[in-house]
Design a protein around this motif. Structure first.
Motif, PDB file in Angstrom:
ATOM      1  N   ASN A  22       0.827  -1.208   0.000  1.00 26.23           N
ATOM      2  CA  ASN A  22       0.000   0.000   0.000  1.00 26.23           C
ATOM      3  C   ASN A  22       0.867   1.266   0.000  1.00 26.23           C
ATOM      4  O   ASN A  22       0.682   2.178   0.811  1.00 26.23           O
ATOM      5  CB  ASN A  22      -0.973  -0.001   1.191  1.00 26.23           C
ATOM      6  CG  ASN A  22      -2.082   1.003   1.008  1.00 26.23           C
ATOM      7  OD1 ASN A  22      -2.472   1.325  -0.120  1.00 26.23           O
ATOM      8  ND2 ASN A  22      -2.593   1.531   2.109  1.00 26.23           N
ATOM      9  N   LEU A  23       1.819   1.287  -0.926  1.00 26.64           N
ATOM     10  CA  LEU A  23       2.733   2.413  -1.071  1.00 26.64           C
ATOM     11  C   LEU A  23       2.573   3.026  -2.454  1.00 26.64           C
ATOM     12  O   LEU A  23       2.214   2.332  -3.412  1.00 26.64           O
ATOM     13  CB  LEU A  23       4.187   1.952  -0.899  1.00 26.64           C
ATOM     14  CG  LEU A  23       4.594   1.423   0.471  1.00 26.64           C
ATOM     15  CD1 LEU A  23       6.036   0.917   0.421  1.00 26.64           C
ATOM     16  CD2 LEU A  23       4.427   2.477   1.545  1.00 26.64           C
ATOM     17  N   PRO A  24       2.866   4.315  -2.587  1.00 28.06           N
ATOM     18  CA  PRO A  24       2.833   4.943  -3.910  1.00 28.06           C
ATOM     19  C   PRO A  24       3.866   4.305  -4.850  1.00 28.06           C
ATOM     20  O   PRO A  24       4.924   3.856  -4.407  1.00 28.06           O
ATOM     21  CB  PRO A  24       3.201   6.403  -3.645  1.00 28.06           C
ATOM     22  CG  PRO A  24       3.059   6.604  -2.186  1.00 28.06           C
ATOM     23  CD  PRO A  24       3.216   5.274  -1.530  1.00 28.06           C
ATOM     24  N   TYR A  25       3.530   4.289  -6.117  1.00 27.19           N
ATOM     25  CA  TYR A  25       4.395   3.720  -7.146  1.00 27.19           C
ATOM     26  C   TYR A  25       4.838   4.832  -8.094  1.00 27.19           C
ATOM     27  O   TYR A  25       4.013   5.622  -8.560  1.00 27.19           O
ATOM     28  CB  TYR A  25       3.621   2.644  -7.918  1.00 27.19           C
ATOM     29  CG  TYR A  25       4.270   2.185  -9.194  1.00 27.19           C
ATOM     30  CD1 TYR A  25       5.490   1.528  -9.185  1.00 27.19           C
ATOM     31  CD2 TYR A  25       3.659   2.412 -10.421  1.00 27.19           C
ATOM     32  CE1 TYR A  25       6.078   1.089 -10.350  1.00 27.19           C
ATOM     33  CE2 TYR A  25       4.236   1.978 -11.604  1.00 27.19           C
ATOM     34  CZ  TYR A  25       5.445   1.314 -11.559  1.00 27.19           C
ATOM     35  OH  TYR A  25       6.029   0.891 -12.722  1.00 27.19           O
ATOM     36  N   ILE A  26       6.126   4.870  -8.364  1.00 31.23           N
ATOM     37  CA  ILE A  26       6.697   5.841  -9.291  1.00 31.23           C
ATOM     38  C   ILE A  26       7.362   5.073 -10.422  1.00 31.23           C
ATOM     39  O   ILE A  26       8.316   4.319 -10.193  1.00 31.23           O
ATOM     40  CB  ILE A  26       7.734   6.748  -8.585  1.00 31.23           C
ATOM     41  CG1 ILE A  26       7.076   7.526  -7.454  1.00 31.23           C
ATOM     42  CG2 ILE A  26       8.411   7.674  -9.588  1.00 31.23           C
ATOM     43  CD1 ILE A  26       8.067   8.235  -6.543  1.00 31.23           C
ATOM     44  N   GLU A  27       6.867   5.258 -11.636  1.00 29.24           N
ATOM     45  CA  GLU A  27       7.465   4.638 -12.818  1.00 29.24           C
ATOM     46  C   GLU A  27       8.552   5.573 -13.322  1.00 29.24           C
ATOM     47  O   GLU A  27       8.271   6.649 -13.869  1.00 29.24           O
ATOM     48  CB  GLU A  27       6.400   4.412 -13.894  1.00 29.24           C
ATOM     49  CG  GLU A  27       6.926   3.930 -15.233  1.00 29.24           C
ATOM     50  CD  GLU A  27       7.694   2.635 -15.148  1.00 29.24           C
ATOM     51  OE1 GLU A  27       8.916   2.650 -15.476  1.00 29.24           O
ATOM     52  OE2 GLU A  27       7.105   1.602 -14.769  1.00 29.24           O
ATOM     53  N   GLY A  28       9.805   5.183 -13.093  1.00 28.26           N
ATOM     54  CA  GLY A  28      10.932   6.033 -13.453  1.00 28.26           C
ATOM     55  C   GLY A  28      10.961   6.445 -14.909  1.00 28.26           C
ATOM     56  O   GLY A  28      11.338   7.574 -15.242  1.00 28.26           O
TER      57      GLY A  28
END
Length: 192
Positions: free
Chosen positions: A40-46
């Motif tokens: 349940n953490l934010p996801y950052i697509e590099g």
């Protein structure tokens, strides 16, 4: 006036930045999305933070240089820190981080505050497996010739990089995800 006793302030819980790394085709996005959902953490697509010029180079089979990557790496690091400045307890980020000096740029996030831990989840595979995976992709700008150039640039993490969790990705996606979540839980529980 008597002695004033104060209770020690409990330590702040650690916030984790998990950087999912490895060459093209290793499963960074699939593993990162799984991990972000499970934790349940934010996801950052590099890759979303590459400037257009980088994407055009890669689409045309031109490997990125260090100069192409510096601003991109700093942007990714800043975006991860921004997530933590909100209410996020951590975040999951995809970034190839092929060279140690690239990982060092991301590591700076943990030096900005005492309660941030950066961990790299290195998805390890051989070149032939990744070539097969990239060839099977439809509509992605990363082509199989870029896998070769990424392997040429790759500096695999070694035993001196204590913040790296190596994961063998030669098995099924389910087995890779299970192994990753097990290792990440160990880190979050302070067992690794």
């Amino acid at each position: 006036m008597g002695n004033v006793h104060s209770r020690p302030t409990p330590p702040r819980p650690l916030r984790h930045i998990f950087i999912i790394t490895g060459p093209a085709g290793c499963g960074k996005s699939s593993v990162a999305l799984f991990l972000a959902r499970r934790l349940n953490l934010p996801y950052i697509e590099g890759d979303d933070f590459h400037p257009r010029s980088n994407i055009e180079k890669m689409a045309n089979g031109i490997p990125l240089t260090d100069d192409d990557r510096w601003d991109w790496l700093e942007t990714i690091r800043k975006q991860a820190v921004l997530e933590l400045e909100g209410s996020a307890e951590g975040c999951v980020v995809t970034c190839s981080c092929l060279k140690r000096k690239y990982r060092d740029v991301i590591r700076l996030a943990s030096r900005e505050t005492d309660d941030v831990v950066v961990r790299f989840v290195y998805l390890r595979a051989d070149k032939e497996l990744l070539l097969c995976r990239v060839r099977a992709r439809k509509g992605h700008y990363m082509k199989d010739d870029m896998v070769a150039s990424q392997f040429e640039a790759l500096e695999e993490p070694d035993e001196t990089e204590l913040d790296v969790i190596p994961i063998d990705v030669s098995g099924t996606l389910d087995s890779v995800q299970d192994s990753t979540i097990d290792q990440v839980h160990r880190v979050m529980e302070g067992k690794a």
